[in-house]
Design an enzyme around this catalytic site. Structure first.
Site, mmCIF file in Angstrom:
data_model
loop_
_atom_site.group_PDB
_atom_site.id
_atom_site.type_symbol
_atom_site.label_atom_id
_atom_site.label_comp_id
_atom_site.label_asym_id
_atom_site.label_seq_id
_atom_site.Cartn_x
_atom_site.Cartn_y
_atom_site.Cartn_z
ATOM 1 C CB SER A 128 -0.907 0.020 1.226
ATOM 2 O OG SER A 128 -1.651 1.224 1.230
ATOM 3 C CE LYS A 183 -3.109 -2.292 -0.687
ATOM 4 N NZ LYS A 183 -3.477 -2.345 -2.045
ATOM 5 C CG HIS A 186 -5.074 -0.656 3.786
ATOM 6 N ND1 HIS A 186 -5.211 -0.056 2.548
ATOM 7 C CD2 HIS A 186 -4.345 0.206 4.537
ATOM 8 C CE1 HIS A 186 -4.594 1.114 2.556
ATOM 9 N NE2 HIS A 186 -4.061 1.296 3.753
ATOM 10 C CG ASN A 187 -7.136 -1.165 -0.801
ATOM 11 O OD1 ASN A 187 -6.176 -1.038 -0.051
ATOM 12 N ND2 ASN A 187 -7.005 -1.189 -2.102
ATOM 13 C CD GLU A 190 -7.506 3.729 0.141
ATOM 14 O OE1 GLU A 190 -6.551 2.994 0.488
ATOM 15 O OE2 GLU A 190 -7.721 4.036 -1.044
ATOM 16 N NE ARG A 447 -35.537 -16.459 8.903
ATOM 17 C CZ ARG A 447 -35.024 -17.572 9.390
ATOM 18 N NH1 ARG A 447 -35.012 -17.784 10.697
ATOM 19 N NH2 ARG A 447 -34.502 -18.472 8.598
HETATM 20 P P1 NDP Z 1 -0.117 -2.276 -14.432
HETATM 21 O O1 NDP Z 1 -1.154 -2.850 -13.556
HETATM 22 O O2 NDP Z 1 -0.503 -1.199 -15.374
HETATM 23 O O3 NDP Z 1 0.565 -3.460 -15.259
HETATM 24 C C1 NDP Z 1 1.537 -3.220 -16.247
HETATM 25 C C2 NDP Z 1 2.642 -4.241 -16.149
HETATM 26 O O4 NDP Z 1 2.110 -5.565 -16.296
HETATM 27 C C3 NDP Z 1 3.659 -4.059 -17.257
HETATM 28 O O5 NDP Z 1 4.925 -4.322 -16.741
HETATM 29 C C4 NDP Z 1 3.213 -5.094 -18.252
HETATM 30 O O6 NDP Z 1 4.232 -5.497 -19.127
HETATM 31 C C5 NDP Z 1 2.829 -6.215 -17.348
HETATM 32 N N1 NDP Z 1 1.982 -7.205 -17.985
HETATM 33 C C6 NDP Z 1 0.666 -7.088 -18.293
HETATM 34 N N2 NDP Z 1 0.221 -8.222 -18.856
HETATM 35 C C7 NDP Z 1 1.262 -9.087 -18.888
HETATM 36 C C8 NDP Z 1 1.428 -10.414 -19.335
HETATM 37 N N3 NDP Z 1 0.404 -11.112 -19.850
HETATM 38 N N4 NDP Z 1 2.652 -10.984 -19.227
HETATM 39 C C9 NDP Z 1 3.685 -10.302 -18.711
HETATM 40 N N5 NDP Z 1 3.590 -9.039 -18.254
HETATM 41 C C10 NDP Z 1 2.386 -8.432 -18.344
HETATM 42 O O7 NDP Z 1 1.144 -1.778 -13.569
HETATM 43 P P2 NDP Z 1 1.212 -1.001 -12.184
HETATM 44 O O8 NDP Z 1 2.646 -0.729 -11.950
HETATM 45 O O9 NDP Z 1 0.247 0.122 -12.137
HETATM 46 O O10 NDP Z 1 0.702 -2.075 -11.128
HETATM 47 C C11 NDP Z 1 1.342 -3.328 -10.921
HETATM 48 C C12 NDP Z 1 0.552 -4.095 -9.886
HETATM 49 O O11 NDP Z 1 0.533 -3.358 -8.677
HETATM 50 C C13 NDP Z 1 -0.909 -4.337 -10.249
HETATM 51 O O12 NDP Z 1 -1.300 -5.608 -9.798
HETATM 52 C C14 NDP Z 1 -1.664 -3.285 -9.483
HETATM 53 O O13 NDP Z 1 -2.967 -3.690 -9.127
HETATM 54 C C15 NDP Z 1 -0.803 -3.082 -8.295
HETATM 55 N N6 NDP Z 1 -0.879 -1.694 -7.855
HETATM 56 C C16 NDP Z 1 -0.777 -1.427 -6.589
HETATM 57 C C17 NDP Z 1 -0.825 -0.148 -6.126
HETATM 58 C C18 NDP Z 1 -0.677 0.047 -4.738
HETATM 59 O O14 NDP Z 1 -0.832 1.151 -4.220
HETATM 60 N N7 NDP Z 1 -0.370 -1.002 -4.058
HETATM 61 C C19 NDP Z 1 -0.971 1.023 -6.958
HETATM 62 C C20 NDP Z 1 -0.989 0.662 -8.292
HETATM 63 C C21 NDP Z 1 -0.963 -0.658 -8.694
HETATM 64 P P3 NDP Z 1 4.451 -4.727 -20.542
HETATM 65 O O15 NDP Z 1 5.288 -3.535 -20.226
HETATM 66 O O16 NDP Z 1 5.179 -5.739 -21.368
HETATM 67 O O17 NDP Z 1 3.114 -4.392 -21.067
#
Ligand code: NDP
Length: 478
Positions: A128, A183, A186-187, A190, A447
């Site tokens: 987070s 997690k 937590h959300n 939030e 009921r």
């Molecule tokens: P995204 O969720 O936008 O995912 C993009 C990444 O995933 C790229 O590296 C992409 O590779 C890769 N990808 C997508 N499909 C595939 C596939 N089939 N095979 C291999 N790679 C793949 O990235 P974020 O950085 O925003 O988020 C990453 C994770 O973190 C997500 O699960 C998200 O939910 C979580 N998250 C958590 C947050 C937090 O506050 N904890 C905030 C934001 C996100 P390519 O470059 O080749 O397309």
């Protein structure tokens, strides 16, 4: 091999986490499906520490010191499964795959089981703090085996946010999906926090007649007291901001339809399955969804509301103090509900969660970080088996002192036609729990009347049915 840890998936979250590891002196292997991202990370930030860029999964795995520690930071859902399927065959027994994405805990349960059967530790990990947190210190919630935490804990703790007392905002949460579960909660909390703050703003605006700038000041002063938190702080910033294009308060130029990515909804769906009332979170999810229903809102736009007058400046100030009390009391209820949900899941899934630990690691890095969490930690430290936060003496005393103001705010809100689903639901929860008798007795009788569902008596054991359509005599059924 030289890398202590590897990150695959180098979009914003993955690159920032990798940089955070590198900045803390760890050698980090980095990999991404599209190699341009890996190259961009090295070009822009390679000087920040020791990175080992890899173009192929094989190269990536070969660069990791055994037992290998590999973090997946890709889009949640099918992409995570695709990446696991790609890497798992390259790993050896005892290696660790950490999923730092926002996975649903049911997916984590499934993945952990499948990989455990192959001797691989799967560590579903809640992270987070968004992209800023990933770079400068997130709150980290790793699940998985205790054995994997021995190898991963020191690395994760080194990059985690630090609480005000200096302790890392990272701890082993519990087996398999425990990390992703907490997690999710937590959300959910939030969502509830944000809804309550929004209601407080709405009341100060519509009932007290304050302008956004004045409300920002009010929030700033609240932020020096028991409500001290990241969310109250950013709320004051937002309310003090003026739109450059129009010169109007920024909050007035933003469309009033709130969106959601789904973790709040997951929390409520899961709470329904576990049978835990989380009305504060549910009202927050519904409020967001309602705000986006332009069709329903337009259809109801002409419905009459009350003819309520404004408040005198003195009355407005007094009202603002009451809103602070109502906000605090409702917040305590939301957190109590969230904690009950974690307690229920802990027994359901055999996680043996340390409920105080969550309050400790949410004190820094994450969105709900707040001074208040120290109090929750204290409550669980005093009694690890606390059935509800409302049963803690300090919280109970505070709610007792806040209740008159809380009731007055909900009443005034209704009188002025200002919706406060969060405040009202929290108050109803408080009154329901403390009630000596609930009308659930009548529900049970109904009921039994229409479905012969039986009821229990207050004065005798067993279950009973009344022959409602016959002579209305009572029979014991069990
Ligand atoms: P995204 O969720 O936008 O995912 C993009 C990444 O995933 C790229 O590296 C992409 O590779 C890769 N990808 C997508 N499909 C595939 C596939 N089939 N095979 C291999 N790679 C793949 O990235 P974020 O950085 O925003 O988020 C990453 C994770 O973190 C997500 O699960 C998200 O939910 C979580 N998250 C958590 C947050 C937090 O506050 N904890 C905030 C934001 C996100 P390519 O470059 O080749 O397309």
């Amino acid at each position: 091999p030289t890398a202590h840890i590897g990150v695959t998936g180098l979009a914003v979250m993955g690159s920032n986490l990798a940089r955070n590891f590198a900045r803390h002196g760890h050698t980090v292997a980095v990999h991404n499906r599209t190699t341009a991202r890996t190259k961009a990370l090295i070009d822009e930030h390679g000087h920040e520490g020791n990175f080992v860029p890899a173009e192929t999964p094989e190269e990536f795995v070969a660069s990791l010191i055994k037992p290998r520690r590999l973090i997946i930071m890709v889009k949640a859902g099918d992409p995570t499964d695709a990446v696991i399927d790609e890497f798992a065959p390259l790993l050896d027994e005892g290696d660790m795959i950490v999923d730092g994405g926002n996975a649903h805990f049911h997916d984590t349960l499934r993945r952990e089981k499948a990989l455990r059967e192959r001797g691989i530790h799967f560590v579903g990990t809640g992270i987070s703090g968004g992209e800023e947190g990933a770079l400068n210190g997130p709150s980290i919630m790793p699940g998985g085996s205790a054995e994997s935490y021995k190898a991963l804990g020191p690395l994760l703790e080194s990059i985690a946010a630090k609480a005000p007392d200096g302790s890392p905002c990272c701890t082993h949460i519990g087996p398999d999906a425990a990390g992703h579960f907490v997690k999710m909660v937590h959300n959910g909390i939030e969502y509830a926090d944000m809804q309550l703050i929004a209601e407080a703003y709405h009341l100060l605006r519509a009932v007290a007649g304050y302008e956004p700038g004045r409300i920002a000041e009010t929030f700033r002063s609240w932020n020096t007291g028991r409500l001290d938190s990241y969310l109250i702080g950013i709320t004051a910033e937002v309310l003090a901001h003026t739109d450059a294009a129009t010169g109007r308060p920024f909050v007035d130029v933003v469309a009033d339809a709130a969106e959601q990515k789904g973790t709040g909804r997951w929390t409520v769906q899961t709470a329904l399955d576990l049978g835990v009332p989380v009305s504060g979170i549910a009202e927050a999810v519904f409020a967001r969804s309602l705000s986006g229903h332009t069709d329903l809102r337009e259809a109801a736009a002409g419905l009459p509301g009350p003819a309520a007058g404004g408040l005198s400046p003195e009355a407005a100030e007094e009202f603002a103090d009451r809103v602070e009390a109502a906000l605090y009391a409702s917040k305590v209820v939301s957190y109590a509900q969230g904690w009950n949900m974690m307690a229920a899941a802990s027994s359901e899934y055999g996680w043996n969660l340390d409920l105080g630990a969550m309050a400790a690691i949410w004190r820094g890095g994450c969105i709900i970080r707040a001074a208040f969490l120290d109090r929750i930690r204290g409550a669980y430290r005093a009694d690890p088996a606390l059935p509800s936060l409302l049963a803690d003496r300090r919280f109970a005393d505070e709610l007792g002192r806040a209740q008159d103001a809380w009731r007055a705010v909900v009443t005034t809100a209704a009188g002025h036609g200002v919706p406060t689903p969060g405040f009202a639901a929290a108050l109803a929860y408080y009154d329901s729990l403390r009630a000596e008798r609930l009308p659930a007795a009548l529900t049970q009788a109904q009921r039994d009347f229409f479905g012969a569902h039986t009821y229990r008596r207050v004065d005798a054991g067993g279950s009973y049915h009344t022959r409602w359509s016959g002579d209305r005599g009572e029979e014991r059924t069990g």
